[in-house]
Design a protein around this motif. Structure first.
Motif, PDB file in Angstrom:
ATOM      1  N   ILE A 187      92.464  75.051  -6.714  1.00 49.60           N
ATOM      2  CA  ILE A 187      92.460  74.788  -8.159  1.00 49.60           C
ATOM      3  C   ILE A 187      92.768  76.062  -8.927  1.00 49.60           C
ATOM      4  N   ALA A 188      92.153  77.167  -8.528  1.00 47.91           N
ATOM      5  CA  ALA A 188      92.393  78.432  -9.215  1.00 47.91           C
ATOM      6  C   ALA A 188      93.844  78.878  -9.080  1.00 47.91           C
ATOM      7  N   ARG A 189      94.393  78.763  -7.891  1.00 47.80           N
ATOM      8  CA  ARG A 189      95.764  79.232  -7.681  1.00 47.80           C
ATOM      9  C   ARG A 189      96.788  78.325  -8.358  1.00 47.80           C
ATOM     10  N   VAL A 190      96.573  77.025  -8.330  1.00 44.09           N
ATOM     11  CA  VAL A 190      97.512  76.110  -8.998  1.00 44.09           C
ATOM     12  C   VAL A 190      97.463  76.291 -10.506  1.00 44.09           C
ATOM     13  N   SER A 191      96.257  76.439 -11.052  1.00 41.14           N
ATOM     14  CA  SER A 191      96.101  76.539 -12.511  1.00 41.14           C
ATOM     15  C   SER A 191      96.397  77.924 -13.053  1.00 41.14           C
ATOM     16  N   GLY A 192      96.317  78.943 -12.188  1.00 39.31           N
ATOM     17  CA  GLY A 192      96.497  80.306 -12.652  1.00 39.31           C
ATOM     18  C   GLY A 192      95.287  80.859 -13.374  1.00 39.31           C
TER      19      GLY A 192
END
Length: 382
Positions: A187-192
């Motif tokens: 989630i963190a990597r996809v959302s930035g």
């Protein structure tokens, strides 16, 4: 038992828990009871707004955050996650579940988002914790009872994960816990954005979940409950102090079990699901996303094999789904989960019921304690 207060007070009186807060809603009727003390042996009474370490009832919230990214068009259920998690680009699998960690074969296909949401990616806990490929989950990844300040930052955690083989091929077997932590990193990597930032903006703030997060602010520590473990004689010993593991946001915010919350905050999330993703006139999730979260995705064989944790229940996204009435507290369609710190939260879409019970004593194992079962029996009307 005739009342919610009586259910909770019975277990406070016998010393199994210092205190507890329970909430049961049936349609427009809401019953909330706070009993006992916030600290073992303390004089601070438990209150409706007491803050608890909620452990694994974090998982449904993490799943909902992932569904938001799907609705944003940033990722799809069938997408291989290696695009964002390159550490999982070429996973290996132990030849058999009993094999040593260096006796491996290649994964037959990539790990997808759907695999993570349904806990069928190949990582996690089986019924047998003694298997060689399970040990590194504890030693390297610090899986198990939440200890947020002991876990390394996400990039280092993923690097460690990449060195651990899968226990089963992707899609084959339901395994507990680890997929939610991987999902938090995804989630963190996809959302930035960091997981705490994304969940605060997209979930907690719109729902008015003002006391939910990965740490307790200093000005709210007076409402933070104790956290205990019972020894062999049943005596409670402190696991974490108010100014301990949850006093600051950790390097690794755990999507599997890192949140603190209150009964009213989790109830706001449950009511959103009951309203098919809506909060007033605003839609946080589509009805289809809610349906996918609260629908069992396991085969009958996978349900049977997961029995140590789910007692034969199915699994949606982030929580179990009752597929038949097995006991008074098993209501077909009931969705939710339990937390190893003594927490439980469920909803029943067919009846509009929400049942949340928060206490402060660590579960001794996967089997829910008598307090939870008595609470569920009351919530089910039994």
């Amino acid at each position: 038992m005739s009342s919610l207060r009586e259910v909770l007070e019975t277990h406070v009186r016998d010393g199994s828990v210092p205190g507890a807060v329970g909430l049961v809603t049936r349609g427009a009727r809401v019953d909330v009871q706070a009993v006992g003390s916030a600290q073992d042996g303390g004089s601070v009474p438990m209150a409706r707004d007491s803050i608890f370490r909620i452990a694994s009832i974090t998982k449904p919230l993490t799943a909902a955050a992932a569904m938001m990214l799907i609705e944003d068009g940033r990722i799809a259920l069938e997408d291989p996650v290696a695009r964002w998690l390159p550490e999982l680009a070429s996973p290996s699998v132990v030849r058999t579940p009993e094999s040593p960690v260096d006796d491996v074969v290649p994964a037959l296909r990539p790990i997808t988002l759907f695999d993570l949401l349904t806990f069928r990616a190949g990582y996690g806990f089986p019924s047998d914790f003694s298997l060689p490929a399970v040990a590194p989950l504890f030693s390297e990844l610090k899986q198990g009872p939440p200890q947020p300040q002991a876990v390394v930052a996400p990039d280092a955690w993923m690097a460690a994960l990449s060195r651990i083989p899968l226990l089963h091929q992707p899609g084959e077997v339901w395994l507990y816990n680890t997929c939610s932590d991987i999902l938090g990193v995804l989630i963190a990597r996809v959302s930035g954005r960091s997981l705490p930032e994304f969940m605060a903006e997209r979930l907690f703030e719109p729902l008015g979940m003002t006391d939910t997060g990965f740490a307790v602010p200093a000005d709210r520590l007076d409402r933070f409950t104790g956290y205990y473990r019972a020894d062999a004689e049943g005596k409670l010993e402190q696991v974490d102090a108010a100014d301990g593991q949850w006093s600051s946001v950790p390097d690794f915010p755990s999507g599997a079990g890192g949140l603190v919350s209150t009964v009213d905050d989790w109830s706001a999330f449950a009511r959103m699901l009951l309203a098919e993703g809506a909060v007033g006139s605003r839609a946080l999730l589509t009805p289809e996303s809610v349906r996918q979260m609260t629908t069992d995705h396991l085969t009958s064989a996978q349900r049977a094999a997961s029995g140590l944790f789910t007692e034969g229940q199915g699994w949606g996204f982030g929580g179990s789904v009752d597929v038949e009435r097995l006991d008074p507290w098993n209501v077909p369609g009931r969705y939710g989960w339990v937390g190893g710190t003594g927490t439980a939260a469920h909803l029943v879409p067919a009846t509009g019921t929400v049942a949340i019970m928060l206490s402060q004593v660590e579960l001794a194992g996967p089997t829910p304690p008598v307090l939870m079962r008595d609470f569920w029996r009351y919530a089910a009307g039994g």
